[in-house]
Design a protein around this motif. Structure first.
Motif, PDB file in Angstrom:
ATOM      1  N   THR A   1       2.966  10.931   7.437  1.00  0.00           N
ATOM      2  CA  THR A   1       3.663  11.915   6.599  1.00  0.00           C
ATOM      3  C   THR A   1       3.825  11.377   5.181  1.00  0.00           C
ATOM      4  N   LYS A   2       4.191  10.096   5.070  1.00  0.00           N
ATOM      5  CA  LYS A   2       4.325   9.490   3.747  1.00  0.00           C
ATOM      6  C   LYS A   2       2.969   9.396   3.048  1.00  0.00           C
ATOM      7  N   ALA A   3       1.929   9.146   3.830  1.00  0.00           N
ATOM      8  CA  ALA A   3       0.583   9.093   3.247  1.00  0.00           C
ATOM      9  C   ALA A   3       0.222  10.445   2.640  1.00  0.00           C
ATOM     10  N   VAL A   4       0.531  11.516   3.357  1.00  0.00           N
ATOM     11  CA  VAL A   4       0.252  12.859   2.842  1.00  0.00           C
ATOM     12  C   VAL A   4       1.044  13.125   1.567  1.00  0.00           C
ATOM     13  N   GLU A   5       2.312  12.726   1.557  1.00  0.00           N
ATOM     14  CA  GLU A   5       3.155  12.943   0.374  1.00  0.00           C
ATOM     15  C   GLU A   5       2.588  12.221  -0.847  1.00  0.00           C
ATOM     16  N   CYS A   6       2.113  10.993  -0.653  1.00  0.00           N
ATOM     17  CA  CYS A   6       1.542  10.237  -1.775  1.00  0.00           C
ATOM     18  C   CYS A   6       0.240  10.876  -2.255  1.00  0.00           C
ATOM     19  N   CYS A   7      -0.563  11.371  -1.326  1.00  0.00           N
ATOM     20  CA  CYS A   7      -1.797  12.059  -1.719  1.00  0.00           C
ATOM     21  C   CYS A   7      -1.475  13.332  -2.498  1.00  0.00           C
TER      22      CYS A   7
ATOM     23  N   LEU B   1      -1.651   7.385 -10.785  1.00  0.00           N
ATOM     24  CA  LEU B   1      -2.680   7.850  -9.868  1.00  0.00           C
ATOM     25  C   LEU B   1      -3.108   6.720  -8.935  1.00  0.00           C
ATOM     26  N   ALA B   2      -3.346   5.546  -9.506  1.00  0.00           N
ATOM     27  CA  ALA B   2      -3.726   4.383  -8.690  1.00  0.00           C
ATOM     28  C   ALA B   2      -2.627   4.031  -7.702  1.00  0.00           C
ATOM     29  N   ALA B   3      -1.374   4.069  -8.158  1.00  0.00           N
ATOM     30  CA  ALA B   3      -0.249   3.709  -7.292  1.00  0.00           C
ATOM     31  C   ALA B   3      -0.134   4.663  -6.116  1.00  0.00           C
ATOM     32  N   PHE B   4      -0.218   5.969  -6.372  1.00  0.00           N
ATOM     33  CA  PHE B   4      -0.092   6.948  -5.288  1.00  0.00           C
ATOM     34  C   PHE B   4      -1.248   6.834  -4.298  1.00  0.00           C
ATOM     35  N   LEU B   5      -2.465   6.635  -4.811  1.00  0.00           N
ATOM     36  CA  LEU B   5      -3.616   6.490  -3.918  1.00  0.00           C
ATOM     37  C   LEU B   5      -3.481   5.234  -3.057  1.00  0.00           C
ATOM     38  N   ASN B   6      -3.019   4.155  -3.667  1.00  0.00           N
ATOM     39  CA  ASN B   6      -2.876   2.905  -2.925  1.00  0.00           C
ATOM     40  C   ASN B   6      -1.717   2.958  -1.943  1.00  0.00           C
ATOM     41  N   LEU B   7      -0.633   3.618  -2.328  1.00  0.00           N
ATOM     42  CA  LEU B   7       0.480   3.814  -1.399  1.00  0.00           C
ATOM     43  C   LEU B   7       0.019   4.621  -0.187  1.00  0.00           C
ATOM     44  N   ALA B   8      -0.774   5.646  -0.433  1.00  0.00           N
ATOM     45  CA  ALA B   8      -1.299   6.449   0.677  1.00  0.00           C
ATOM     46  C   ALA B   8      -2.116   5.578   1.624  1.00  0.00           C
ATOM     47  N   MET B   9      -2.929   4.683   1.050  1.00  0.00           N
ATOM     48  CA  MET B   9      -3.741   3.800   1.874  1.00  0.00           C
ATOM     49  C   MET B   9      -2.874   2.870   2.701  1.00  0.00           C
ATOM     50  N   CYS B  10      -1.824   2.314   2.080  1.00  0.00           N
ATOM     51  CA  CYS B  10      -0.906   1.430   2.805  1.00  0.00           C
ATOM     52  C   CYS B  10      -0.217   2.170   3.940  1.00  0.00           C
ATOM     53  N   TYR B  11       0.236   3.392   3.663  1.00  0.00           N
ATOM     54  CA  TYR B  11       0.929   4.150   4.708  1.00  0.00           C
ATOM     55  C   TYR B  11      -0.008   4.541   5.840  1.00  0.00           C
ATOM     56  N   LEU B  12      -1.282   4.747   5.534  1.00  0.00           N
ATOM     57  CA  LEU B  12      -2.250   4.971   6.611  1.00  0.00           C
ATOM     58  C   LEU B  12      -2.320   3.751   7.521  1.00  0.00           C
TER      59      LEU B  12
END
Length: 396
Positions: A274-280, A257-268
């Motif tokens: 699009t990658k941010a949405v996928e991670c969310c 959960l932490a990884a996906f949320l943080n990946l979304a933040m990085c992609y933002l």
């Protein structure tokens, strides 16, 4: 040992293999390597490097580093990426575009301007591979997940740290709500990117989020990419891990959960919405009411002009936490942007239809003139034919 020496190459004439099919890293092999093994993320390599930009050599040194963490040694991420494609003793020349070089921030230490193109000559002498996922047991994966999560957060914080030396700038992810610090959360948040469930520590959630994004993108894009590498390791290790005990399962889900949320933040930050949405989506698959997952997906969709979807996510944030003022503001932004977008579309279509109407009118007028011309010609023809016929009848 990896030896990197730059050649003064006319970049416009540089030809070679496009390693990632985005023209960001182009490799030209000068000497083929031995065997079939490549360094992987986490592999230890020994390098001698010489870097060049615009015909000027800016770096020359020996260094040992871990693939995926070259930024710690002022080595651009493009070299990290390229090493994973090389064999032992391979010698090649690399062209690195700005994204895989030192990005929009440049590298003042080396006198590198923003968005500079770099070239390196790389010879991979030796390396020691890191353990692959299948070589690690669950306990080791969880231990390593904790380590790389912390590394990723350090990279993220370093990339987002403002350039000025204001006290507190080193903790950009959890400033006071309403303070000059762009990100708002609680000062006692121990983990800036993924605090307690339901905490109001939402990253750049204010109406001026676009300004913050531009600010962050002026920082070192390579740091965000390095953070992506670290968080991505957690996903690769744990996403498909089965047969866990209850305790291990909870720990695994927490890390994911932490990884996906943080990946979304990085992609933002990297504008890869699009990658941010996928991670969310992945994060919300683990916790459907996760406040940060909903907020960040809404923000990504807002930046993609998906106003209704974004508004829906912000409304769900308010269902989870009615006190979230940032989400309430973003709903207003969505409504305003949607109205502006619709009005702009109406103007565009109105102008388009007007032009079509004018074109149709011109074509109709042109056809009418052509028709009159044809009819006029047709009316004269019988008279001339009658005269000819009269002449013919009078002829014996």
């Amino acid at each position: 040992m990896v030896v990197m020496r730059v050649e003064m190459i006319e970049l416009l004439d540089f030809k070679g293999e496009d390693l990632f099919e985005d023209s960001g890293i182009i490799r030209r092999i000068k000497r083929k390597g031995e065997g079939y093994s490549n360094p992987n993320e986490g592999a230890t390599v020994e390098v001698h490097l010489e870097g060049c930009c615009g015909g000027r050599m800016f770096d020359c040194r020996d260094v040992v580093f871990t693939v995926g963490e070259g930024e710690d040694h002022d080595i651009p991420i493009g070299v990290d990426k390229a090493l994973e494609k090389m064999q032992r003793e391979e010698q090649c020349v690399l062209y690195l575009g700005p994204r895989y070089g030192f990005g929009e921030a440049g590298k003042p230490k080396f006198g590198i301007e923003p968005n500079a193109e770099l070239t390196y000559e790389v010879t991979l002498k030796s390396f020691e591979k890191a353990k692959e996922s299948w070589e690690m047991d669950t306990k080791e994966k969880l231990e390593q997940a904790a380590i790389v999560k912390e590394k990723g957060t350090v990279y993220f914080k370093d990339a987002a740290t403002p350039l000025h030396g204001r006290q507190g700038a080193a903790t950009p992810l959890h400033g006071r709500q309403g303070s000059a610090t762009p990100l708002h959360g609680r000062q006692d948040a121990a983990t800036p990117l993924h605090g307690r469930q339901g905490a109001a520590t939402l990253l750049h959630g204010r109406q001026g989020s676009a300004t913050l994004l531009q600010f962050c993108l002026c920082r070192q894009g390579g740091k965000y990419l390095q953070a992506v590498i670290q968080y991505g390791k957690i996903v690769s290790w744990l996403e498909m891990e089965y047969g866990l005990s209850e305790k291990e399962s909870k720990a695994s889900e927490s890390f994911l959960l932490a990884a996906f949320l943080n990946l979304a933040m990085c992609y933002l930050k990297l504008r890869e919405y699009t990658k941010a949405v996928e991670c969310c989506d992945k994060a919300l698959g683990l916790d459907g009411a996760n406040e940060k997952g909903l907020y960040r997906r809404g923000e990504a969709q807002l930046l993609m002009n998906e106003f209704e979807s974004a508004k829906g996510d912000f409304e769900r944030v308010l269902e989870v936490n009615p006190q979230n003022k940032a989400a309430r503001l973003q709903i207003s932004v969505c409504q305003k942007k949607a109205k502006e977008h619709n009005e702009r579309d109406r103007r565009v279509y109105a102008n388009m239809f007007k032009k079509f109407a004018e074109q149709d009118a011109k074509e109709a007028a042109s056809k009418a003139i052509s028709k009159k011309t044809v009819e006029g010609a047709a009316g004269k023809r019988p008279e001339s034919q009658a005269m000819e016929e009269g002449k013919a009848e009078g002829h014996v």
